[in-house]
Scaffold this active site. Structure first.
Site, PDB file in Angstrom:
ATOM      1  N   GLY A   1       0.709  -1.275  -0.117  1.00 18.35           N
ATOM      2  CA  GLY A   1       0.129   0.079   0.065  1.00 18.35           C
ATOM      3  C   GLY A   1       0.829   1.284  -0.120  1.00 18.35           C
ATOM      4  CG  ASP A   2       1.462   5.750  -1.676  1.00 20.08           C
ATOM      5  OD1 ASP A   2       2.422   6.142  -1.038  1.00 20.08           O
ATOM      6  OD2 ASP A   2       1.318   6.431  -2.653  1.00 20.08           O
ATOM      7  CB  CYS A   3       3.430   5.976   2.932  1.00 18.83           C
ATOM      8  SG  CYS A   3       4.673   4.937   2.215  1.00 18.83           S
TER       9      CYS A   3
END
Length: 776
Positions: A290-292
């Site tokens: 996942g993106d942060c």
């Protein structure tokens, strides 16, 4: 990616400073100690078996602790901590898993031009060469204890809207161009297509339909991208299909936004049905992060589920393996207790992650791994320096020239503007420290010019206090160079633009400089375009260059073009829209085709550009002729049948051959852009034209010719139906070369019945009961 939601930013800061504190080896000890007793260290076994052995030895707590980007490892087992988050967009970049020394070894790395400028070179071989150097330097940093082996690059979202703050990170707006760029980039980063032993792991991001940061109060964390199956299949997904199915990248990052009501990191259709099943991205060691903060966004911003436990389960069940955030380690235990996922799903995620590290040789003896011998001596080599310079020169685009360029002699040059003596501004974002950055002033001096310098104004200033000094400097010079445009105070991650005009009072200063009747050259920097209408119309502006974010070689490369040491041949990888465009369509409208409230997007659907996609001038003139005026005929049955085991859309439709002749007086490269048009073929509306091929011919001498072969794939001739299917249609087609030229065209016909080349999986519908979707 990099800016976290507010809840997670303190965590990122802690991670960054702890990463700087240590340069110990990142590799585990498989020769002695507890890990040597685990089969993960048995090099005779396959990667999956080795990873399964490691995961089987973990307790539940150890498993959960290793689902986070800065995994804690398992000291009991001898498994060290590992940071999956490393960056290398256009060179090894500082922060998170990557640390630079204060001086000496590992205190710098080669800084290549930002992808938007590299994309303007339209040179696939160059892209691979750049990626190969980046991966070598990245591996050296890993071997030296300064980085991990996984790099969260490239950004391959198409540059759909000129206001997007992160367009600078991409190679441009066209899906074919993006697809070829990412194929060669991944090839260079991983050292081959699907290699058994990748040099490093690349990560294609942001999956999918992500191209909004913060516009008019609408933030990426909560934005729902509403996209039709047709636009999704035709425009937003092709680069990811190429990256995963064809280039076989080892990692993918899901994005902050929702796609048609479902957060991408919780979208099983996107991550499982489409990515893993339809595109066949199920090979060993392929994983999704996942993106942060994106998993946090599932409940905190999208309100797709009720709480953190449901968000963690939603992401894990959908196929997200790693959390760049804290939701997985914080909530997976509770989610398991509630029966929201099963233990095997967690095991599978960890097996994918650790089998990737096995492939990288992470658990193997150093002597058995050729990449482990890469050291500091292979960072910032003379060849890398030269390549960074070459890449910058190849990308620079000449937008106007009345004969002012190339400069005829030395003398005194006034260099004015906010980029006149810029250093780190030239790098854009996701940058690491290079050994040096060549400014325009440095380059002028080293080319034998006397320099008068005055900044005159700032990027976004309305103060004219510095104008008088700038005008005075210009009056004392033989030639005036204005260096301005936009920088990362105007466009960046987390910040979109609201206008596409030159910011502040830069145009006012340029206007006053143009009244001096001195040779005036404007060098425009920045990733996104600004409306250059007034500069193009101003007879006092003799030449206009676009130089993007050129990085370490910036000033030197620009002066190579200004002086004629190199001839400009780059092409705009995006459309330059008029300033009024932003008033005609909101950023949130993801539609490509024109409609009652949308003038259309990109060169395929919009025809009122200030400067079109593919535009670029030269110091010479060219003529193009076809080796055959007509091709074919072709039949849909034979074309769609395929001749290899490759996906039919990647198969060769035909090779179209042209002769390019330099009819001027200056040796130059020439980028042949091949566009396809068709007479009422496929679904309405019909695109203005479509890029189906390109090639960069190198160093054509005056009076000489080169044969240029342009391979066109079957998929490039096909069109996308409303349901997302890729379809080859019968009809009459025309091929044209270049932009704004009156070169001859070629034609061909395709007979037969329409053929579906690829059936697009039917997207799942947004459910109103999303909160309970991942329940028992």
């Amino acid at each position: 990616m990099v800016h976290l939601s507010p809840l997670l930013r303190p965590l990122a800061a802690f991670s960054f400073f702890t990463s700087l504190a240590s340069t110990e080896s990142i590799f585990p000890d498989c020769s002695t100690g507890p890990l040597s007793k685990n089969n993960v260290c048995d090099t005779s076994l396959d990667p999956v078996s080795r990873a399964k052995s490691l995961v089987a030895a973990m307790t539940l707590e150890e498993k959960i602790n290793n689902t986070k980007y800065d995994s804690s490892g398992a000291p009991r087992l001898g498994l060290p901590a590992y940071n999956w988050w490393n960056e290398a967009l256009h060179g090894v970049a500082e922060g998170h898993g990557v640390s630079f020394s204060d001086s000496g070894n590992f205190s710098y790395a080669t800084s290549f031009p930002m992808p938007i400028l590299l994309g303007a070179a339209f040179d696939d071989d160059l892209v691979k060469q750049v990626a190969t150097v980046i991966s070598t330097e990245a591996r050296a940093f890993a071997n030296g204890g300064h980085a991990g082996l996984d790099y969260w690059t490239p950004n391959i979202n198409p540059f759909r809207d000129p206001r997007w703050g992160r367009g600078q990170e991409t190679p441009g707006e066209d899906p074919l161009h993006l697809s070829r760029y990412v194929y060669h980039l991944v090839d260079g980063l991983q050292d081959g297509i699907g290699p058994e032993r990748p040099k490093v792991v690349a990560t294609c991001k942001h999956f999918a339909a992500y191209d909004l940061e913060n516009w008019e109060g609408i933030e990426r964390y909560a934005f729902d991208a509403v996209v039709s199956p047709q636009d999704l299949s035709e425009y937003y997904l092709p680069s990811f299909k190429t990256c995963t199915r064809d280039a076989k990248v080892d990692a993918v990052m899901c994005s902050y936004n929702s796609l048609n009501g479902i957060p991408t990191c919780a979208d099983r259709w996107l991550l499982q049905t489409l990515l893993r099943e339809h595109w066949g991205w199920e090979q060993t060691g392929h994983w999704v992060t996942g993106d942060c903060g994106a998993i946090d966004n599932i409940y905190a911003d999208h309100h797709y589920v009720a709480d953190g436990a449901h968000a963690a389960a939603a992401a894990l069940n959908a196929g997200t393996d790693l959390d760049c955030g804290s939701v997985f380690p914080e909530y997976l235990r509770s989610a398991l207790q509630q029966g929201l996922y099963n233990n095997q799903t967690l095991n599978n995620a960890l097996i994918r992650l650790y089998s990737s590290l096995v492939k990288l040789g992470y658990f193997d003896p150093a002597d058995d791994q050729p990449y482990r011998s890469i050291g500091w001596n292979e960072v910032f080599t003379p060849a890398a320096e030269e390549l960074a310079h070459k890449a910058t020169v190849e990308g620079i685009v000449m937008l106007k020239n009345d004969g002012t360029l190339p400069l005829k002699s030395n003398g005194t040059v006034a260099i004015i503007g906010p980029f006149a003596n810029a250093t780190t501004q030239l790098q854009g974002n996701y940058e690491g420290p290079p050994k040096y950055i060549r400014t325009l002033i440095w380059a002028a001096v080293h080319n034998g010019y006397k320099v008068k310098f005055s900044q005159g104004t700032d990027i976004n200033s309305n103060s004219s206090a510095g104008f008088a000094e700038a005008i005075s400097a210009a009056k004392e010079a033989d030639t005036v160079i204005y260096a301005g445009g936009i920088d990362n105070t105007i466009e960046k991650e987390s910040q979109d633009r609201t206008t596409i005009v030159w910011p502040g009072n830069q145009l006012d200063l340029i206007e006053q400089l143009s009244d001096l009747e001195k040779p005036l050259i404007v060098v425009q920097f920045g990733g996104g375009q600004v409306d250059d209408s007034s500069l193009l119309a101003n007879a006092g502006v003799g030449a206009l260059l676009w130089a993007g974010y050129p990085s370490q070689a910036g000033g030197a490369a620009v002066f190579d073009i200004l002086t004629g040491k190199s001839a400009p041949a780059g092409r705009l990888p995006v459309t330059q829209y008029p300033a009024s465009y932003v008033d005609e369509v909101p950023m949130t409208d993801m539609t490509l085709r024109p409609g009652s409230n949308n003038p259309g997007r990109t060169y395929r659907w919009y025809d009122k550009a200030v400067l079109p996609f593919g535009f670029g001038l030269h110091y010479t003139t060219f003529n193009v002729s076809w080796n055959h005026a007509e091709y074919g005929p072709y039949n849909t049955d034979s074309v769609a049948s395929g001749t290899t085991n490759a996906p039919v859309d990647t198969e060769l439709f035909d090779t179209f051959s042209i002769t390019v002749t330099n009819t001027g007086n200056v040796a130059s490269d020439y980028i042949a852009l091949l566009f396809l048009t068709a007479d009422r073929v496929g679904p309405e509306p019909y695109p203005i034209k479509t890029l189906v091929g390109y090639s960069r011919a190198k160093g054509i001498e005056p009076g000489q010719s080169q044969q240029v072969k342009l391979d066109v794939s079957v998929g490039s001739v096909a069109r996308t139906a409303e349901n997302g299917d890729l379809v080859l249609y019968p009809g009459s087609y025309k091929l044209e070369v270049d932009v704004g030229q009156d070169f001859p065209t070629a034609t061909f016909t395709v007979s037969g019945k329409e053929k579906v080349l690829d059936e697009f999986p039917e997207p799942q519908q947004n459910a109103t009961s999303a909160v309970t979707r991942w329940g028992r």
